[in-house]
Scaffold this motif. Structure first.
Motif, PDB file in Angstrom:
ATOM      1  N   GLN A 160       0.404  -0.968  -0.398  1.00  0.00           N
ATOM      2  CA  GLN A 160       0.253  -0.152   0.177  1.00  0.00           C
ATOM      3  C   GLN A 160       0.929   1.264   0.371  1.00  0.00           C
ATOM      4  O   GLN A 160       0.075   2.353   0.942  1.00  0.00           O
ATOM      5  N   PHE A 161       1.874   1.371  -0.932  1.00  0.00           N
ATOM      6  CA  PHE A 161       2.679   2.418  -1.136  1.00  0.00           C
ATOM      7  C   PHE A 161       2.081   3.459  -2.046  1.00  0.00           C
ATOM      8  O   PHE A 161       2.349   4.114  -3.095  1.00  0.00           O
ATOM      9  N   LEU A 162       1.761   2.483  -3.001  1.00  0.00           N
ATOM     10  CA  LEU A 162       1.602   2.764  -4.972  1.00  0.00           C
ATOM     11  C   LEU A 162      -0.266   2.306  -4.349  1.00  0.00           C
ATOM     12  O   LEU A 162      -0.858   1.637  -3.857  1.00  0.00           O
ATOM     13  N   ALA A 163      -0.845   3.133  -5.939  1.00  0.00           N
ATOM     14  CA  ALA A 163      -2.396   3.124  -5.492  1.00  0.00           C
ATOM     15  C   ALA A 163      -2.122   2.603  -7.922  1.00  0.00           C
ATOM     16  O   ALA A 163      -1.451   3.267  -8.250  1.00  0.00           O
ATOM     17  N   VAL A 164      -3.064   1.782  -7.808  1.00  0.00           N
ATOM     18  CA  VAL A 164      -3.431   1.762  -9.788  1.00  0.00           C
ATOM     19  C   VAL A 164      -4.612   2.581  -9.830  1.00  0.00           C
ATOM     20  O   VAL A 164      -5.650   3.288  -9.535  1.00  0.00           O
ATOM     21  N   GLY A 165      -4.293   3.534 -11.120  1.00  0.00           N
ATOM     22  CA  GLY A 165      -5.985   4.002 -11.399  1.00  0.00           C
ATOM     23  C   GLY A 165      -5.084   4.332 -13.277  1.00  0.00           C
ATOM     24  O   GLY A 165      -4.887   3.819 -13.267  1.00  0.00           O
ATOM     25  N   SER A 166      -6.289   5.881 -12.992  1.00  0.00           N
ATOM     26  CA  SER A 166      -5.844   6.783 -14.386  1.00  0.00           C
ATOM     27  C   SER A 166      -6.138   7.937 -13.979  1.00  0.00           C
ATOM     28  O   SER A 166      -7.083   8.474 -13.136  1.00  0.00           O
ATOM     29  N   PRO A 167      -5.053   8.555 -14.333  1.00  0.00           N
ATOM     30  CA  PRO A 167      -5.095  10.199 -14.268  1.00  0.00           C
ATOM     31  C   PRO A 167      -6.534  10.920 -14.138  1.00  0.00           C
ATOM     32  O   PRO A 167      -7.209  11.613 -13.929  1.00  0.00           O
ATOM     33  N   ALA A 168      -7.002  10.331 -15.732  1.00  0.00           N
ATOM     34  CA  ALA A 168      -8.608  10.676 -16.181  1.00  0.00           C
ATOM     35  C   ALA A 168      -9.392  10.847 -14.619  1.00  0.00           C
ATOM     36  O   ALA A 168     -10.774  11.152 -14.465  1.00  0.00           O
ATOM     37  N   GLN A 169      -9.062   9.734 -14.012  1.00  0.00           N
ATOM     38  CA  GLN A 169     -10.162   9.204 -13.271  1.00  0.00           C
ATOM     39  C   GLN A 169     -10.373  10.058 -12.086  1.00  0.00           C
ATOM     40  O   GLN A 169     -11.167  11.291 -11.571  1.00  0.00           O
ATOM     41  N   GLU A 170      -9.410  11.588 -11.994  1.00  0.00           N
ATOM     42  CA  GLU A 170      -9.294  12.377 -11.038  1.00  0.00           C
ATOM     43  C   GLU A 170      -9.626  13.971 -11.624  1.00  0.00           C
ATOM     44  O   GLU A 170      -9.991  14.299 -11.024  1.00  0.00           O
ATOM     45  N   THR A 171     -10.438  13.877 -12.957  1.00  0.00           N
ATOM     46  CA  THR A 171     -10.092  14.909 -14.056  1.00  0.00           C
ATOM     47  C   THR A 171     -11.715  14.870 -14.304  1.00  0.00           C
ATOM     48  O   THR A 171     -12.293  15.581 -14.654  1.00  0.00           O
ATOM     49  N   ILE A 172     -12.821  13.813 -13.987  1.00  0.00           N
ATOM     50  CA  ILE A 172     -13.817  13.909 -14.063  1.00  0.00           C
ATOM     51  C   ILE A 172     -14.832  14.774 -13.329  1.00  0.00           C
ATOM     52  O   ILE A 172     -14.569  13.920 -11.950  1.00  0.00           O
ATOM     53  N   VAL A 173     -15.462  16.052 -13.625  1.00  0.00           N
ATOM     54  CA  VAL A 173     -15.507  16.316 -11.996  1.00  0.00           C
ATOM     55  C   VAL A 173     -17.907  16.388 -12.321  1.00  0.00           C
ATOM     56  O   VAL A 173     -18.437  16.136 -11.652  1.00  0.00           O
ATOM     57  N   ASP A 174     -17.987  16.739 -13.690  1.00  0.00           N
ATOM     58  CA  ASP A 174     -19.160  16.672 -14.264  1.00  0.00           C
ATOM     59  C   ASP A 174     -19.766  15.641 -14.731  1.00  0.00           C
ATOM     60  O   ASP A 174     -19.692  15.286 -16.434  1.00  0.00           O
ATOM     61  N   ARG A 175     -20.631  14.401 -14.333  1.00  0.00           N
ATOM     62  CA  ARG A 175     -20.632  12.972 -15.123  1.00  0.00           C
ATOM     63  C   ARG A 175     -22.212  13.716 -16.447  1.00  0.00           C
ATOM     64  O   ARG A 175     -22.309  13.440 -17.109  1.00  0.00           O
ATOM     65  N   GLY A 176     -23.014  15.131 -15.824  1.00  0.00           N
ATOM     66  CA  GLY A 176     -23.744  15.657 -16.543  1.00  0.00           C
ATOM     67  C   GLY A 176     -23.583  15.591 -18.215  1.00  0.00           C
ATOM     68  O   GLY A 176     -23.894  15.798 -18.964  1.00  0.00           O
ATOM     69  N   ILE A 177     -22.284  16.416 -17.870  1.00  0.00           N
ATOM     70  CA  ILE A 177     -21.689  17.155 -19.193  1.00  0.00           C
ATOM     71  C   ILE A 177     -21.135  15.958 -20.109  1.00  0.00           C
ATOM     72  O   ILE A 177     -21.440  16.410 -21.155  1.00  0.00           O
ATOM     73  N   LEU A 178     -20.566  15.428 -19.443  1.00  0.00           N
ATOM     74  CA  LEU A 178     -19.720  13.956 -20.660  1.00  0.00           C
ATOM     75  C   LEU A 178     -21.620  12.882 -20.823  1.00  0.00           C
ATOM     76  O   LEU A 178     -21.623  12.892 -21.901  1.00  0.00           O
ATOM     77  N   GLU A 179     -22.081  13.006 -20.064  1.00  0.00           N
ATOM     78  CA  GLU A 179     -23.798  12.230 -20.733  1.00  0.00           C
ATOM     79  C   GLU A 179     -24.415  13.498 -21.915  1.00  0.00           C
ATOM     80  O   GLU A 179     -24.873  12.715 -22.999  1.00  0.00           O
ATOM     81  N   LYS A 180     -24.276  14.097 -21.853  1.00  0.00           N
ATOM     82  CA  LYS A 180     -24.353  15.714 -23.128  1.00  0.00           C
ATOM     83  C   LYS A 180     -23.494  15.619 -24.063  1.00  0.00           C
ATOM     84  O   LYS A 180     -24.461  15.603 -25.138  1.00  0.00           O
ATOM     85  N   ILE A 181     -23.039  15.109 -24.022  1.00  0.00           N
ATOM     86  CA  ILE A 181     -22.097  14.681 -25.081  1.00  0.00           C
ATOM     87  C   ILE A 181     -22.307  13.695 -25.424  1.00  0.00           C
ATOM     88  O   ILE A 181     -22.068  13.370 -26.613  1.00  0.00           O
ATOM     89  N   LEU A 182     -22.986  12.700 -25.648  1.00  0.00           N
ATOM     90  CA  LEU A 182     -23.042  11.258 -25.516  1.00  0.00           C
ATOM     91  C   LEU A 182     -24.059  11.561 -25.742  1.00  0.00           C
ATOM     92  O   LEU A 182     -24.261  11.118 -27.045  1.00  0.00           O
ATOM     93  N   VAL A 183     -25.163  12.648 -25.751  1.00  0.00           N
ATOM     94  CA  VAL A 183     -27.058  12.379 -26.525  1.00  0.00           C
ATOM     95  C   VAL A 183     -26.027  13.282 -27.870  1.00  0.00           C
ATOM     96  O   VAL A 183     -27.012  12.934 -29.474  1.00  0.00           O
ATOM     97  N   ARG A 184     -25.568  14.075 -27.856  1.00  0.00           N
ATOM     98  CA  ARG A 184     -24.959  15.174 -29.341  1.00  0.00           C
ATOM     99  C   ARG A 184     -24.389  14.086 -30.010  1.00  0.00           C
ATOM    100  O   ARG A 184     -24.215  14.095 -31.121  1.00  0.00           O
ATOM    101  N   LEU A 185     -23.733  13.528 -29.535  1.00  0.00           N
ATOM    102  CA  LEU A 185     -22.298  12.666 -30.738  1.00  0.00           C
ATOM    103  C   LEU A 185     -23.452  11.863 -30.975  1.00  0.00           C
ATOM    104  O   LEU A 185     -23.935  10.813 -32.285  1.00  0.00           O
ATOM    105  N   LYS A 186     -24.584  10.927 -30.614  1.00  0.00           N
ATOM    106  CA  LYS A 186     -25.325   9.623 -31.466  1.00  0.00           C
ATOM    107  C   LYS A 186     -26.125  10.236 -31.421  1.00  0.00           C
ATOM    108  O   LYS A 186     -27.135  10.001 -33.338  1.00  0.00           O
ATOM    109  N   SER A 187     -27.110  11.752 -31.451  1.00  0.00           N
ATOM    110  CA  SER A 187     -28.093  12.809 -32.441  1.00  0.00           C
ATOM    111  C   SER A 187     -27.424  13.014 -34.357  1.00  0.00           C
ATOM    112  O   SER A 187     -27.624  13.891 -35.234  1.00  0.00           O
ATOM    113  N   LEU A 188     -25.894  12.765 -34.112  1.00  0.00           N
ATOM    114  CA  LEU A 188     -25.172  13.293 -34.940  1.00  0.00           C
ATOM    115  C   LEU A 188     -25.339  12.166 -36.308  1.00  0.00           C
ATOM    116  O   LEU A 188     -25.456  11.064 -37.081  1.00  0.00           O
TER     117      LEU A 188
END
Length: 121
Positions: A93-121
């Motif tokens: 337990q000196f290190l943790a596994v993950g991804s830098p992206a895990q810390e940068t996602i602030v609002d899931r709602g924004i990602l869902e809106k992007i996904l909806v817009r991409l699907k509508s294209l």
């Protein structure tokens, strides 16, 4: 032809006095499934005072997200051995596994809106 004889003094060329495989008790593969060279790790807040120098060097290098391959490159350790050393640090337990992206996602709602817009294209 001259023969060089080792006089017991460390010449400071960065070569460890103990083979690195001794640090991992002869393990040949990591115990953590899915631990590959692209796996991103980061150091956790912990007292590293009792760590062997090779482990301490890895923890110091992992102050920001870094892949196992990058650790191997920076420290000039063999790739396979670096995976095992990182695995030991994960277990301890000196290190943790993950991804830098895990810390940068602030609002899931924004990602869902992007996904909806991409699907509508």
């Amino acid at each position: 032809m001259s023969r060089d004889i080792w006089n017991g003094a460390d010449q400071g060329d960065g070569v460890p006095l103990v083979p690195l495989y001794v640090l991992v008790n002869g393990r040949t593969s990591p115990r953590t499934a899915g631990l590959d060279l692209a796996t991103q790790v980061i150091a956790l807040k912990a007292d590293t005072g009792g760590l062997e120098p090779e482990y301490d060097a890895i923890v110091k290098r992992c102050q920001t997200w870094i892949s196992i391959a990058e650790i191997s490159s920076y420290l000039k350790y063999p790739l396979t051995l670096t995976r095992i050393l990182v695995d030991v640090l994960l277990e301890r337990q000196f290190l943790a596994v993950g991804s830098p992206a895990q810390e940068t996602i602030v609002d899931r709602g924004i990602l869902e809106k992007i996904l909806v817009r991409l699907k509508s294209l």
